[in-house]
Design a protein around this motif. Structure first.
Motif, PDB file in Angstrom:
ATOM      1  N   THR A 121       0.837  -1.201   0.000  1.00 20.02           N
ATOM      2  CA  THR A 121       0.000   0.000   0.000  1.00 20.02           C
ATOM      3  C   THR A 121       0.868   1.245   0.000  1.00 20.02           C
ATOM      4  O   THR A 121       1.880   1.298   0.694  1.00 20.02           O
ATOM      5  CB  THR A 121      -0.913  -0.014   1.244  1.00 20.02           C
ATOM      6  N   LYS A 142      -8.646  -3.031   2.080  1.00 17.16           N
ATOM      7  CA  LYS A 142      -8.821  -3.533   0.706  1.00 17.16           C
ATOM      8  C   LYS A 142      -9.569  -2.521  -0.154  1.00 17.16           C
ATOM      9  O   LYS A 142      -9.229  -2.309  -1.320  1.00 17.16           O
ATOM     10  CB  LYS A 142      -9.547  -4.885   0.725  1.00 17.16           C
ATOM     11  N   GLU A 143     -10.564  -1.868   0.423  1.00 13.73           N
ATOM     12  CA  GLU A 143     -11.317  -0.826  -0.321  1.00 13.73           C
ATOM     13  C   GLU A 143     -10.404   0.344  -0.664  1.00 13.73           C
ATOM     14  O   GLU A 143     -10.454   0.857  -1.779  1.00 13.73           O
ATOM     15  CB  GLU A 143     -12.508  -0.337   0.493  1.00 13.73           C
ATOM     16  N   ARG A 167      -8.109  -0.559  -3.497  1.00 11.68           N
ATOM     17  CA  ARG A 167      -8.821  -0.622  -4.778  1.00 11.68           C
ATOM     18  C   ARG A 167      -9.126   0.751  -5.358  1.00 11.68           C
ATOM     19  O   ARG A 167      -9.215   0.898  -6.560  1.00 11.68           O
ATOM     20  CB  ARG A 167     -10.130  -1.376  -4.630  1.00 11.68           C
ATOM     21  N   SER A 168      -9.323   1.745  -4.508  1.00  9.80           N
ATOM     22  CA  SER A 168      -9.741   3.058  -5.019  1.00  9.80           C
ATOM     23  C   SER A 168      -8.618   3.890  -5.581  1.00  9.80           C
ATOM     24  O   SER A 168      -7.510   3.560  -5.642  1.00  9.80           O
ATOM     25  CB  SER A 168     -10.465   3.835  -3.930  1.00  9.80           C
TER      26      SER A 168
END
Length: 150
Positions: free
Chosen positions: A22, A145-146, A149-150
């Motif tokens: 990340t 995780k969201e 993904r964004s």
């Protein structure tokens, strides 16, 4: 309650693995989300104290590119002071979560600490109920995780 020891869940391993992939700004936004979920634990004891909320907001703003690192980092110090001043273990854990979230712009490694202190606050507030701890960690993982993904 204080005599029990907080034991983390296995999902933390998955959180750590995802955090390694990340970017820094995303990690700061996620850490702020984790800390924000437990702010009420501190605010029920200190309703007029805005230091934690300011640290969380600074991490969010930094994550969105709206605040310089120096300013975001400065907002973390008062939240850490609030943790040292608090006397209730739940409030202390919530303040530590906010302080770590606020420190994430300075160093990405603080993000996981924000999530761990947040789940510790949940554990303390729920008499170390394993289901409550697992639910919070599962939410944290899904939230991360969201963000990724964004």
């Amino acid at each position: 309650m204080a005599s029990q020891k907080f034991t983390d869940t296995e999902i933390k391993k998955s959180i750590n693995e995802l955090l390694e992939k990340t970017d820094h700004r995303t990690a700061a936004c996620w850490a702020a989300d984790c800390a924000e979920r437990v702010l009420s634990y501190y605010e029920q004891y200190h309703p007029q104290d805005g230091r934690l909320r300011k640290a969380v907001q600074a991490a969010q703003r930094w994550g969105k590119g709206e605040l310089p690192t120096r300013d975001a980092r400065e907002a973390a110090f008062p939240a850490h002071a609030a943790a040292r001043e608090a006397t209730d273990e739940i409030a202390i854990a919530a303040a530590q979560a906010a302080g770590q979230a606020g420190a994430t712009p300075h160093s990405i490694g603080h993000a996981v600490h924000a999530s761990t202190y947040a789940v510790k606050a949940v554990a303390l507030a729920n008499d170390f109920d394993e289901a409550a701890i697992a639910e919070e960690r599962n939410w944290q993982y899904a939230c991360l995780k969201e963000w990724v993904r964004s």
